[in-house]
Design a protein around this motif. Sequence first.
Motif, PDB file in Angstrom:
ATOM      1  N   THR A 119       0.331   2.736   9.582  1.00 53.72           N
ATOM      2  CA  THR A 119       1.652   4.321   9.169  1.00 53.72           C
ATOM      3  C   THR A 119       3.121   3.740   9.103  1.00 53.72           C
ATOM      4  O   THR A 119       4.040   4.271   9.672  1.00 53.72           O
ATOM      5  N   ASP A 120       3.462   2.434   9.143  1.00 55.82           N
ATOM      6  CA  ASP A 120       5.045   2.204   9.256  1.00 55.82           C
ATOM      7  C   ASP A 120       5.607   2.758   7.959  1.00 55.82           C
ATOM      8  O   ASP A 120       4.911   2.323   6.434  1.00 55.82           O
ATOM      9  N   PRO A 121       6.962   3.521   8.491  1.00 53.39           N
ATOM     10  CA  PRO A 121       7.237   4.570   7.170  1.00 53.39           C
ATOM     11  C   PRO A 121       7.993   2.876   6.352  1.00 53.39           C
ATOM     12  O   PRO A 121       8.402   3.622   5.097  1.00 53.39           O
ATOM     13  N   HIS A 122       8.591   1.180   6.578  1.00 51.90           N
ATOM     14  CA  HIS A 122       9.039   1.055   5.193  1.00 51.90           C
ATOM     15  C   HIS A 122       7.715   0.951   5.209  1.00 51.90           C
ATOM     16  O   HIS A 122       8.344  -0.417   3.367  1.00 51.90           O
ATOM     17  N   LEU A 123       6.204   0.981   5.109  1.00 51.26           N
ATOM     18  CA  LEU A 123       5.249   0.685   3.981  1.00 51.26           C
ATOM     19  C   LEU A 123       5.298   1.331   3.231  1.00 51.26           C
ATOM     20  O   LEU A 123       5.289   2.647   2.765  1.00 51.26           O
ATOM     21  N   TRP A 124       5.281   0.839   1.901  1.00 53.92           N
ATOM     22  CA  TRP A 124       5.114   1.951   0.640  1.00 53.92           C
ATOM     23  C   TRP A 124       3.692   3.114   0.658  1.00 53.92           C
ATOM     24  O   TRP A 124       2.651   2.395   0.992  1.00 53.92           O
ATOM     25  N   PHE A 125       4.336   4.482   0.559  1.00 55.59           N
ATOM     26  CA  PHE A 125       3.372   5.405   1.041  1.00 55.59           C
ATOM     27  C   PHE A 125       2.012   5.083   2.278  1.00 55.59           C
ATOM     28  O   PHE A 125       1.282   5.220   2.187  1.00 55.59           O
TER      29      PHE A 125
END
Length: 171
Positions: A119-125
């Motif tokens: 759920t990390d917003p810095h992870l792609w998609f």
Amino acid sequence: MQTELNKVVTALHEFYARETFLLEKEAGERALTHRLAVQFEKQFPGWEIDCEYDRLGDRTLRLPHGTIVSTDDHLAKSIYPDIVVHQREIPNNLLAVEVRKAVNHQPLEHDQHKLRALTDPHLWFAYWIGVLLTLDKKQVTMSEVYTSGVLDHALSVWFAGRLKDAGLSAE
């Protein structure tokens, strides 16, 4: 997010109503997640529901080296989520679910770390919502909700209350 979590509650209600045989016989986690995913399909029309999905768009799902979660599924400790609700082609990732059996004695941290990463917003998609569920034969014994790469305490309390109201949890 509460709308999506209410759909999870409904899916769990149907799962517990229909899968007493698997629960009583203590079937394996993958058998349980598959049957739960069947109930998710009914709750999330227009979305694809997959188990152990290993992609983010066209890319293979991987986390940085040195994390406690592996991209090698040999030990069943992979990053691949147990159940995902998404649209594969776009890609659009709505929900990642990790399921644990109450008799699982592996550290909880593995699944928590996985949902923080997914759920990390810095992870792609990244996935919009992550849900951790611990299932017993008759009810959910523990649940957590993750958003934006962290445990969302307010949503976790709300979700636990919805499970209790639905008769799915003693919490």
